[in-house]
Design an enzyme around this catalytic site. Structure first.
Site, PDB file in Angstrom:
ATOM      1  CE  LYS A  45      -0.011   3.221   4.775  1.00 44.11           C
ATOM      2  NZ  LYS A  45       0.056   3.290   6.223  1.00 44.11           N
TER       3      LYS A  45
ATOM      4  CD  GLU B  63      -3.547  -2.766   7.307  1.00 44.50           C
ATOM      5  OE1 GLU B  63      -2.390  -2.902   6.886  1.00 44.50           O
ATOM      6  OE2 GLU B  63      -4.261  -1.800   7.023  1.00 44.50           O
TER       7      GLU B  63
ATOM      8  CG  HIS C 275      -5.808   1.720   5.138  1.00 45.55           C
ATOM      9  ND1 HIS C 275      -5.370   2.693   6.005  1.00 45.55           N
ATOM     10  CD2 HIS C 275      -4.797   0.840   5.000  1.00 45.55           C
ATOM     11  CE1 HIS C 275      -4.126   2.397   6.372  1.00 45.55           C
ATOM     12  NE2 HIS C 275      -3.753   1.287   5.784  1.00 45.55           N
TER      13      HIS C 275
ATOM     14  N   GLY D 256       2.295   1.976  10.833  1.00 45.95           N
ATOM     15  CA  GLY D 256       3.228   3.090  10.715  1.00 45.95           C
ATOM     16  C   GLY D 256       3.938   3.451  12.010  1.00 45.95           C
TER      17      GLY D 256
ATOM     18  CD  GLU E 237      -2.800   5.363   6.888  1.00 43.84           C
ATOM     19  OE1 GLU E 237      -2.781   5.457   5.644  1.00 43.84           O
ATOM     20  OE2 GLU E 237      -1.887   4.845   7.546  1.00 43.84           O
TER      21      GLU E 237
ATOM     22  CG  ASN F 107      -1.659   1.238   1.472  1.00 42.40           C
ATOM     23  OD1 ASN F 107      -1.733   2.088   0.581  1.00 42.40           O
ATOM     24  ND2 ASN F 107      -2.227   1.384   2.656  1.00 42.40           N
TER      25      ASN F 107
ATOM     26  CB  SER G  68       5.087  -2.172  12.003  1.00 40.51           C
ATOM     27  OG  SER G  68       4.689  -0.840  12.294  1.00 40.51           O
TER      28      SER G  68
HETATM   29  P1  PGA Z   1       2.785   0.069   7.698  1.00 43.66           P
HETATM   30  O1  PGA Z   1       1.330   0.317   7.058  1.00 43.66           O
HETATM   31  O2  PGA Z   1       3.313  -1.194   7.105  1.00 43.66           O
HETATM   32  O3  PGA Z   1       3.580   1.278   7.322  1.00 43.66           O
HETATM   33  O4  PGA Z   1       2.587  -0.067   9.163  1.00 43.66           O
HETATM   34  C1  PGA Z   1       0.457  -0.749   6.842  1.00 43.66           C
HETATM   35  C2  PGA Z   1      -0.812  -0.255   6.217  1.00 43.66           C
HETATM   36  O5  PGA Z   1      -1.217   0.889   6.517  1.00 43.66           O
HETATM   37  O6  PGA Z   1      -1.446  -0.952   5.410  1.00 43.66           O
END
Ligand code: PGA
Length: 249
Positions: free
Chosen positions: A11, A167, A95, A173, A97, A9, A212
């Site tokens: 982003k 997740e 997601h 993140g 976010e 992803n 992560s």
């Molecule tokens: P990350 O993000 O691997 O940077 O923690 C995962 C995601 O948001 O799908």
């Protein structure tokens, strides 16, 4: 057997040049690793660019989000039909976010899931609890609500053509990855929850872990019986990291 799936992803990152370089860096591994499907999810403006760059390799691509509407006066939105027209196979829906910063509710996410399937895309339903939920032992309750909103709208059988990504919000993140045991516990809960309604679907659906994931922790996570791959954010932007994660399957 479920095919392992590794999704990147991206982003809100990338330029045409960095995306070209990234795909060049990972396509060899995607081509030679036959038993795993590798998918990248660029920002929508780069979908056509990625469609061209993945024509002659094994990489698949998806969107990070779609509208719950197919057409209409919805300024700034991208529909699942549009994404499908450019050859996408998947789209993320819900997601964290999107839920957090764009106020997407469980019901809205369910409508996006339905729109995606109606367009012939495979929705990747992202679910996960906040740190507070975990600390107050509400993880399963939160996840059940997130899943139920979808099954209420489209029925459990819809998961036959969908992917689930677990997740935990506290792991996204943050560099704070769930332990393999913590992740497996939740993946097993999700699969059991589905199994109680439809055994075939429960065995078939791929459940990815996200939050992560890095080359150095992927192997442990992917070794768990109910973890079928990963949804990767930050590490998907670094060739060596993403390649390492694919190779960890
Ligand atoms: P990350 O993000 O691997 O940077 O923690 C995962 C995601 O948001 O799908």
């Amino acid at each position: 057997m479920r095919t392992p799936l590794v999704m990147g992803n991206w982003k809100l990152f990338g330029t045409k040049d960095t995306i070209s370089a990234l795909i060049k860096g990972i396509e060899g591994t995607a081509n030679s690793t036959k038993n795993v499907e590798v998918v990248v999810c660029p920002p929508p403006i780069f979908i056509e660019h990625v469609a061209k760059l993945t024509q002659n390799n094994n990489l698949k691509f998806g969107a990070q989000n779609v509208s719950e509407h197919i057409t209409g006066a919805f300024t700034g939105e991208t529909s699942s039909d549009m994404v499908k027209e450019f050859g996408a196979k998947y789209t993320l829906v819900g997601h964290s976010e999107r839920r957090q910063y764009h106020f997407e509710t469980n019901e809205m996410v369910a409508r996006k899931f339905m729109a995606a399937q109606n367009s012939g895309l495979i929705p990747v339903l992202c679910i996960g609890e906040r740190l507070l939920d975990r600390e107050t032992h509400k993880t399963f309750e939160v996840l059940e609500k997130q899943l139920k909103a979808v099954t209420n709208l489209v029925g459990v059988a819809a998961f036959e053509k969908a992917v689930i990504a677990y997740e935990p919000m506290w792991a996204i993140g943050t560099g704070r990855v769930a332990t393999a045991e913590q992740a497996q516990e939740v993946h097993s809960f999700i699969r059991s929850w589905l199994r109680a309604q439809n055994e075939v679907v429960a065995e078939k659906v791929q459940i990815l872990y996200g939050g992560s994931v890095k080359a150095n922790n992927a192997k442990n996570l992917f070794a768990q019986p109910d973890i079928d791959g990963g949804l990767v954010g930050g590490a998907a932007l670094i060739v060596e990291e993403f390649v390492g994660i694919i190779e960890a399957i």
